[in-house]
Design an enzyme around this catalytic site. Structure first.
Site, PDB file in Angstrom:
ATOM      1  N   LYS A 189       2.816  11.920  -2.964  1.00 42.41           N
ATOM      2  CA  LYS A 189       1.889  11.016  -3.659  1.00 42.41           C
ATOM      3  C   LYS A 189       1.164  10.175  -2.620  1.00 42.41           C
ATOM      4  O   LYS A 189       1.799   9.498  -1.813  1.00 42.41           O
ATOM      5  CB  LYS A 189       2.641  10.081  -4.610  1.00 42.41           C
ATOM      6  CG  LYS A 189       1.690   9.222  -5.432  1.00 42.41           C
ATOM      7  CD  LYS A 189       2.409   8.088  -6.176  1.00 42.41           C
ATOM      8  CE  LYS A 189       2.252   6.758  -5.484  1.00 42.41           C
ATOM      9  NZ  LYS A 189       0.859   6.314  -5.320  1.00 42.41           N
ATOM     10  N   GLU A 265      10.398   3.490   5.454  1.00 41.85           N
ATOM     11  CA  GLU A 265       9.734   2.870   6.598  1.00 41.85           C
ATOM     12  C   GLU A 265       8.927   1.722   5.999  1.00 41.85           C
ATOM     13  O   GLU A 265       7.965   1.940   5.286  1.00 41.85           O
ATOM     14  CB  GLU A 265       8.860   3.901   7.297  1.00 41.85           C
ATOM     15  CG  GLU A 265       8.489   3.494   8.704  1.00 41.85           C
ATOM     16  CD  GLU A 265       7.175   2.759   8.737  1.00 41.85           C
ATOM     17  OE1 GLU A 265       7.210   1.508   8.712  1.00 41.85           O
ATOM     18  OE2 GLU A 265       6.133   3.412   8.783  1.00 41.85           O
ATOM     19  N   CYS A 299       2.008  -1.770  10.033  1.00 42.58           N
ATOM     20  CA  CYS A 299       3.352  -2.293   9.755  1.00 42.58           C
ATOM     21  C   CYS A 299       3.994  -2.896  11.008  1.00 42.58           C
ATOM     22  O   CYS A 299       4.775  -3.828  10.914  1.00 42.58           O
ATOM     23  CB  CYS A 299       4.232  -1.217   9.139  1.00 42.58           C
ATOM     24  SG  CYS A 299       4.235   0.316  10.061  1.00 42.58           S
ATOM     25  N   GLU A 397       5.056 -10.951   6.006  1.00 43.41           N
ATOM     26  CA  GLU A 397       4.092  -9.982   6.511  1.00 43.41           C
ATOM     27  C   GLU A 397       2.731 -10.295   5.882  1.00 43.41           C
ATOM     28  O   GLU A 397       2.598 -10.310   4.667  1.00 43.41           O
ATOM     29  CB  GLU A 397       4.542  -8.577   6.106  1.00 43.41           C
ATOM     30  CG  GLU A 397       3.613  -7.489   6.585  1.00 43.41           C
ATOM     31  CD  GLU A 397       4.196  -6.095   6.389  1.00 43.41           C
ATOM     32  OE1 GLU A 397       4.629  -5.771   5.272  1.00 43.41           O
ATOM     33  OE2 GLU A 397       4.216  -5.328   7.359  1.00 43.41           O
TER      34      GLU A 397
HETATM   35  P1  NAI Z   1       3.417  -0.666  -1.911  1.00 43.39           P
HETATM   36  O1  NAI Z   1       4.663  -0.524  -1.139  1.00 43.39           O
HETATM   37  O2  NAI Z   1       3.559  -1.121  -3.324  1.00 43.39           O
HETATM   38  O3  NAI Z   1       2.625   0.737  -1.902  1.00 43.39           O
HETATM   39  C1  NAI Z   1       2.931   1.828  -1.049  1.00 43.39           C
HETATM   40  C2  NAI Z   1       3.054   3.098  -1.878  1.00 43.39           C
HETATM   41  O4  NAI Z   1       4.101   2.940  -2.818  1.00 43.39           O
HETATM   42  C3  NAI Z   1       1.805   3.458  -2.672  1.00 43.39           C
HETATM   43  O5  NAI Z   1       1.648   4.850  -2.684  1.00 43.39           O
HETATM   44  C4  NAI Z   1       2.165   2.963  -4.077  1.00 43.39           C
HETATM   45  O6  NAI Z   1       1.479   3.644  -5.105  1.00 43.39           O
HETATM   46  C5  NAI Z   1       3.644   3.272  -4.122  1.00 43.39           C
HETATM   47  N1  NAI Z   1       4.396   2.505  -5.120  1.00 43.39           N
HETATM   48  C6  NAI Z   1       4.133   1.253  -5.588  1.00 43.39           C
HETATM   49  N2  NAI Z   1       5.055   0.891  -6.500  1.00 43.39           N
HETATM   50  C7  NAI Z   1       5.929   1.911  -6.611  1.00 43.39           C
HETATM   51  C8  NAI Z   1       7.102   2.141  -7.388  1.00 43.39           C
HETATM   52  N3  NAI Z   1       7.549   1.235  -8.245  1.00 43.39           N
HETATM   53  N4  NAI Z   1       7.771   3.305  -7.243  1.00 43.39           N
HETATM   54  C9  NAI Z   1       7.333   4.225  -6.374  1.00 43.39           C
HETATM   55  N5  NAI Z   1       6.224   4.089  -5.622  1.00 43.39           N
HETATM   56  C10 NAI Z   1       5.517   2.947  -5.729  1.00 43.39           C
HETATM   57  O7  NAI Z   1       2.454  -1.622  -1.109  1.00 43.39           O
HETATM   58  P2  NAI Z   1       1.174  -2.441  -1.646  1.00 43.39           P
HETATM   59  O8  NAI Z   1       1.501  -3.087  -2.948  1.00 43.39           O
HETATM   60  O9  NAI Z   1       0.012  -1.538  -1.626  1.00 43.39           O
HETATM   61  O10 NAI Z   1       1.023  -3.543  -0.511  1.00 43.39           O
HETATM   62  C11 NAI Z   1       1.828  -4.716  -0.539  1.00 43.39           C
HETATM   63  C12 NAI Z   1       2.269  -5.107   0.840  1.00 43.39           C
HETATM   64  O11 NAI Z   1       3.098  -4.095   1.372  1.00 43.39           O
HETATM   65  C13 NAI Z   1       1.163  -5.263   1.871  1.00 43.39           C
HETATM   66  O12 NAI Z   1       0.583  -6.510   1.792  1.00 43.39           O
HETATM   67  C14 NAI Z   1       1.928  -5.056   3.155  1.00 43.39           C
HETATM   68  O13 NAI Z   1       2.543  -6.254   3.529  1.00 43.39           O
HETATM   69  C15 NAI Z   1       2.997  -4.047   2.783  1.00 43.39           C
HETATM   70  N6  NAI Z   1       2.659  -2.670   3.194  1.00 43.39           N
HETATM   71  C16 NAI Z   1       3.330  -2.114   4.253  1.00 43.39           C
HETATM   72  C17 NAI Z   1       3.005  -0.858   4.701  1.00 43.39           C
HETATM   73  C18 NAI Z   1       3.694  -0.216   5.855  1.00 43.39           C
HETATM   74  O14 NAI Z   1       3.100   0.590   6.538  1.00 43.39           O
HETATM   75  N7  NAI Z   1       4.943  -0.495   6.101  1.00 43.39           N
HETATM   76  C19 NAI Z   1       1.906  -0.086   4.093  1.00 43.39           C
HETATM   77  C20 NAI Z   1       1.327  -0.725   2.928  1.00 43.39           C
HETATM   78  C21 NAI Z   1       1.689  -1.981   2.533  1.00 43.39           C
END
Ligand code: NAI
Ligand code: MG
Length: 501
Positions: A189, A265, A299, A397
């Protein structure tokens, strides 16, 4: 039902983008009949609409992946799997102009970064795992005389993979390449705000000759598609990159469904420490790169800079000058250093954290404003000083071009400050004293540590988090442990059973 590709003009170039879910090597319509809009964050205008998957589509994709796994892929010749990956890398290289255009428009990253970091990283990673495919070995052991024992490293099965929006292409490749090399099949996804390069890659996956069902892509939202994957009873392993909060949700879902093997990660709040004996100008350059790469949406971004008191003033001045010289603007123009934030939610989140920093009493030393007269999501490079460990901007973050600079006096003090976080993804030290560098890298609680550089990653070296920054490692040979399971075989030559007469 088949879903068509659409032609979109990006930066004067007409590119064709598939819009369907990718299941069994076909681009198909989603079951629920819904589509969703994909936006260009530099203009806040819609690029196109694509099919939006639902839990039902996840079921269909998992069935396709299961069938492909059972009907030959898992036991296929590893050298053949490697050759398919090599073909995929060649196709990506051939179609790079299209893929880069799509990635830059969809994610908001600069053309410069896509060309020099994301694309070469993606191609290099595919080739690296192509050559691993036939080098995944078990071992033999000296068990009791008359017995012969060995281990096999077998693929795990159907792997669910959920990726974020900051490095859409690169995360897609980091996930699929090692899983395919080791004989797994995939349901992946993409992030809902950056689904386009994954769609384009699926076109190339089909062209490269991967069997139907080997890779399946279900575009859609986390709460529907992502949650269905995390809770699925027939997904054997789930690899996730994203926020710590969502990682926690996924781990719980795995625990209460089929105990699928989970690797995570997650986020970071990486310290970047500058000692007085460092090459000041190099330390400034790497530190700016550390926080400003992809507008801070990285990240492992170096978002907490600790500077020794002896050089604090000169560092701050040089660092501020360099941040002030960053060219923020249209991400397709070749000399732009920083593009828009990737999406509206993230943009709002960054601005609210900047407000929190001001309210909690830190000094806004530089920047802190959205760019005026823009429809897209642009924020100035931002520096806070006089911040303390209890403030939100030091603890959380921010995932934007916002850095805190904090003064320190001794090595002991800075180690305590640097490690005072729930995260443990990365950390950097700038010094010419190699003994101090070794001492510091040993004591910093982080999965990646840099000496005299920042934000450098290479596919041949493992990447992942200590503490709440994650579970497991990506890249290197290490990730192959996450995509194989070990089977022990005890073989009896001539040992009688313990109960024989
Ligand atoms: P998120 O962790 O919610 O999204 C990342 C992925 O997880 C997306 O594909 C999303 O559709 C999916 N996702 C969301 N809720 C889910 C669930 N309940 N079950 C399974 N998959 C799910 O991150 P978001 O909301 O876009 O960003 C929030 C914060 O997360 C950012 O401000 C940043 O601090 C952090 N972040 C960290 C990343 C990294 O590379 N470690 C990348 C993106 C965001
Ligand atoms: Mg979220």
């Amino acid at each position: 039902m088949a879903a068509p590709s659409k032609k979109v003009t990006i930066n004067g170039r007409e590119v064709s983008i598939p819009t369907g879910l990718f299941i069994n090597n076909e681009f198909v319509k989603a079951r629920g009949g819904k589509t969703f809009e994909v936006e260009d964050p530099a203009t806040a205008k819609v690029l196109l609409s694509i099919e939006e998957g639902q839990p039902e589509d996840v079921d269909i994709a998992v069935k396709a992946a299961r069938k492909a796994f059972e009907s030959g892929w898992a036991e296929s010749d590893p050298a053949w799997r490697g050759s398919l990956l090599l073909r995929l890398a060649d196709l990506l290289e051939k179609d790079q102009e299209d893929v880069i255009a799509i990635e830059v428009a969809d994610s908001g990253k600069t053309l410069k970064q896509a060309q020099t970091i994301d694309l070469p990283g993606a191609i290099g990673t595919i080739r690296y795992y192509a050559s691993w495919a036939d080098k995944v070995y078990g071992r033999t052991a000296s068990t009791a005389p008359g017995t012969f024992s060995y281990t096999l490293r077998e693929p795990i099965g159907v792997c669910g993979q959920i990726i974020p929006w900051n490095f859409p292409l690169l995360m897609f490749i980091w996930k699929i390449a090692p899983a395919l090399a080791t004989g797994n099949t995939i349901v992946i996804k993409s992030a809902e705000t950056t689904p386009l390069s994954a769609l384009k890659m699926c076109e190339l996956i089909k062209e490269a000759g991967f069997p139907p069902g080997t890779v399946n892509l279900v575009s859609g939202y986390g709460k529907t598609v992502g949650a269905a994957m995390a809770n699925h009873m027939d997904i054997d392993k789930l690899a996730f990159t994203g926020s710590t909060a969502t990682g926690r949700t996924i781990l719980k879902a795995a625990a209460s469904s089929n105990l699928k093997k989970v690797t995570l990660e997650l986020g970071g709040k990486s310290p970047n420490i500058v000692f007085p004996d460092a090459d000041l100008s190099q330390a400034v350059d790497w530190s700016v790169f550390g926080i400003d790469m992809h507008a801070g949406q990285v990240c492992h971004a170096g978002s907490r800079i600790y500077v020794h008191e002896d050089i604090y003033d000169s560092f701050l001045k040089a660092f501020t000058d360099k941040m002030a010289a960053i060219k923020v603007g249209a991400n397709f123009s070749g000399d732009t250093d920083q593009g828009p934030q990737q999406n509206k939610l993230q943009y709002d989140r960054i601005l609210s954290l900047i407000e929190a920093g001001k309210k909690e009493g830190a000094t806004l030393h530089f920047g802190g404003q959205p760019l005026p007269d823009r429809d897209g999501y642009f924020i100035e490079p931002t520096i806070f000083t006089d911040a303390t460990s209890d403030m939100k901007i030091v603890k959380e973050e921010i995932f934007g071009p916002v850095v805190v600079i904090i003064k320190f006096r001794s090595e002991e003090e800075v180690l305590a400050l640097a490690n005072d976080t729930r995260y443990g993804l990365a950390a950097g030290v700038h010094t010419k004293d190699y003994q101090r560098a070794i001492r510091m890298t040993k004591k910093l609680k982080a999965g990646t540590t840099w000496v005299n550089m920042f934000n450098y990653i290479h596919w041949s070296m493992p990447f992942g988090g200590y503490k709440e920054s994650g579970i497991g490692r990506e890249l290197g040979g290490e990730v192959l442990d996450n995509y194989t399971q070990v089977k022990t075989v005890f073989f009896n030559m001539d040992v009688p059973a313990p109960n024989s007469a």
